[in-house]
Design an enzyme around this catalytic site. Structure first.
Site, short mmCIF file in Angstrom:
data_model
loop_
_atom_site.label_atom_id
_atom_site.label_comp_id
_atom_site.label_asym_id
_atom_site.label_seq_id
_atom_site.Cartn_x
_atom_site.Cartn_y
_atom_site.Cartn_z
N HIS A 33 35.00 -19.61 10.90
CA HIS A 33 36.00 -19.17 11.93
C HIS A 33 35.68 -17.57 12.25
O HIS A 33 35.25 -16.93 11.68
CB HIS A 33 37.63 -19.12 11.23
N ASP A 56 51.63 -20.58 13.25
CA ASP A 56 50.69 -19.77 13.92
C ASP A 56 50.66 -20.20 15.30
O ASP A 56 50.28 -19.19 16.17
CB ASP A 56 49.22 -19.75 13.17
N ARG A 91 51.66 -13.36 20.43
CA ARG A 91 50.89 -12.09 20.22
C ARG A 91 50.05 -11.82 21.31
O ARG A 91 49.73 -10.71 21.77
CB ARG A 91 49.98 -12.22 19.00
N SER A 121 46.97 -15.15 10.54
CA SER A 121 46.66 -16.07 11.48
C SER A 121 45.53 -16.97 11.14
O SER A 121 45.64 -18.37 11.16
CB SER A 121 46.58 -15.41 12.97
N LYS A 175 45.79 -20.99 9.24
CA LYS A 175 45.02 -22.10 9.50
C LYS A 175 44.04 -22.98 8.77
O LYS A 175 43.92 -24.20 8.48
CB LYS A 175 44.46 -21.92 11.08
N1 URA Z 1 41.75 -15.94 15.61
C1 URA Z 1 42.69 -16.42 15.10
O1 URA Z 1 42.73 -17.67 14.85
N2 URA Z 1 43.77 -15.44 15.21
C2 URA Z 1 43.82 -14.26 15.40
O2 URA Z 1 44.92 -13.62 15.07
C3 URA Z 1 42.48 -13.60 15.86
C4 URA Z 1 41.40 -14.64 16.01
#
Ligand code: URA
Length: 450
Positions: free
Chosen positions: A91, A170, A177, A192, A196
């Site tokens: 990620h 999220d 956000r 966040s 996930k």
């Molecule tokens: N990627 C995400 O999934 N969340 C964030 O807050 C920033 C980047």
């Protein structure tokens, strides 16, 4: 103001005020806020105020653990033990032209690992994997859990968004956000991403933490702090973790914008593509193979990844996933089937010289302004618009030579985007010092091995 006692009812306004004043919240208060907001019982304006207080005041490690776990538990945590191979993911914290996920999921699945990827949409000035995938006509990122499993079983990778079942907190917080100036907090980014990723049922996670003018964490030490928070959070939950701090002082690759980025990923999946994008994909894939335990070391993993790109196996996997998720696989061979902007406009260099720097956040913002991202939560993105960079840092230019081409559908949006791009390029008479390495630092988890 003191923390609410365990018997007092939780009042959201008190939670906001205590965080505003720099106090520490109790776990049950954070759990209440996340659960109530996810159910729709707390309005956006209160949560937006609380998010801003977190951006300004930060969080303790105890609060961060409570937030991450509450967000994780807002939905189901997948158990993919019926799939025999190792499950691994990567990620990114978000960048401009940062499209590696579209290459990595099929590439690593082609190497025999399972990649159950839950991604996000564009956030602030950065692009999002889901928006990019949706530019492939028909591609469905909203799979139910049973379909997610079906695609994983069939081809080893699947790419979806948060659903009502997986990390729904999220999904809501991320969208809020995005439009309230509350992205840039290491605590909110950590919660966040990790909520996930921990819901995915993976054993290992590679994080790409961006640093530089196009990243949320502009400064390398802030990026390292975020990397350490995420690595520690993952390890506490029993995952193999590593974070690579990578350069975001200019866009990655040459294409910025949803369909344009899909096109560039296809070049990489065909064994070509821009050097920086290909190199970063190989580096991240090398780590995914290494943490997934299928290769002896990162270098071996990179070699394996290069072979899977050269043989076409990664592209075949991508095609299989696109078909299984309802997308038009013919668009992968004929990119004219991808959405195309009606018009293009060139931004010429004002003078002769060398590209000294590119203000990368402004390039991302220009893409959002063209319609490639959202200004408000309910906005739809325009999949066709974006920017193709012809010149990057250290390139020589002559006066009038194109720096970039803007792909646009609205004249009004074009003029705002053009002026952002004009201001983002600095052209100097002398070449700048050599750019630093693409991978600036590696933050290793204790169980990561090499
Ligand atoms: N990627 C995400 O999934 N969340 C964030 O807050 C920033 C980047």
């Amino acid at each position: 103001m003191n923390a609410a006692s365990a018997t007092q009812p939780v009042r959201v306004v008190d939670i906001i005020r205590r965080k505003r004043d720099g106090g520490e919240l109790a776990r049950r208060e954070i759990e209440h806020l996340v659960a109530a907001y996810t159910r729709g019982d707390v309005p956006d304006y209160q949560v937006a105020a609380w998010l801003m207080a977190v951006v300004l005041r930060g969080m303790t490690r105890v609060e961060l653990a409570a937030l991450t776990e509450s967000m994780l538990r807002s939905g189901e945590v997948l158990d993919l033990s019926e799939l025999p191979a190792v499950k691994v993911d990567k990620h990114s914290t978000g960048g401009v032209g940062d499209k590696t996920s579209l290459v990595l999921a099929p590439l690593v699945a082609a190497g025999g690992l399972i990649v159950p990827m839950i991604s996000g949409r564009g956030l602030g000035h950065t692009g999002g994997t889901l928006d990019k995938l949706e530019s492939i006509p028909g591609f469905n990122v909203n799979l139910e859990t049973a379909d997610f499993r079906r695609v994983l079983r069939a081809c080893g990778c699947a790419m979806i968004g948060q659903t009502a079942a997986i990390a729904p907190a999220d999904k809501k917080l991320y969208a809020l956000r995005d439009v309230t100036g509350t992205v840039e907090s290491p605590y909110l980014i950590c919660a966040s991403i990790m909520s996930k990723k921990l819901a995915e049922g993976i054993g290992a996670l590679v994080l790409d933490v961006k640093t530089g003018s196009g990243a949320f964490m502009k400064n390398e030490d802030d990026a390292a702090f975020l990397a350490e928070l995420m690595v520690a959070t993952g390890e506490r939950m029993g995952k193999k973790m590593v974070a690579l701090l990578t350069d975001m002082d200019q866009p990655l690759g040459r294409h910025v914008g949803n369909a344009l980025e899909v096109e560039e990923c296809l070049e990489v999946l065909r064994g070509g593509g821009p050097d920086d994008l290909r190199e970063l994909c190989l580096e991240l894939a090398g780590w995914m193979f290494h943490l997934g335990g299928s290769d002896a070391g990162v270098e071996k993993g990179k070699q394996r990844a290069a072979a899977l790109l050269a043989s076409g196996a990664a592209l075949d996997k991508f095609r299989a996933m696109v078909e299984l998720q309802g997308g038009d696989a013919a668009a992968l061979d004929d990119v004219a089937r991808l959405p195309r902007a009606r018009r293009t406009a060139v931004v010429p260099s004002p003078r002769e010289g060398f590209v000294a720097s590119i203000q990368c956040e402004q390039v991302g913002t220009a893409s959002v302004v063209l319609g490639g991202g959202r200004e408000r939560k309910e906005d739809a993105v325009d999949p066709a618009v974006g920017i193709v960079l012809h010149k990057k840092v250290r390139d020589r230019v002559t006066a009038g030579e194109p720096l970039c081409t803007l792909h646009y559908n609205s004249d009004e949006k074009l003029s705002a985007a053009r002026s952002l791009i004009e201001r983002s390029y600095r052209i100097d008479p002398q070449p700048p010092a050599a750019t630093g390495p693409l991978v600036r630092r590696i933050v290793r988890g204790a169980g990561e091995g090499s």
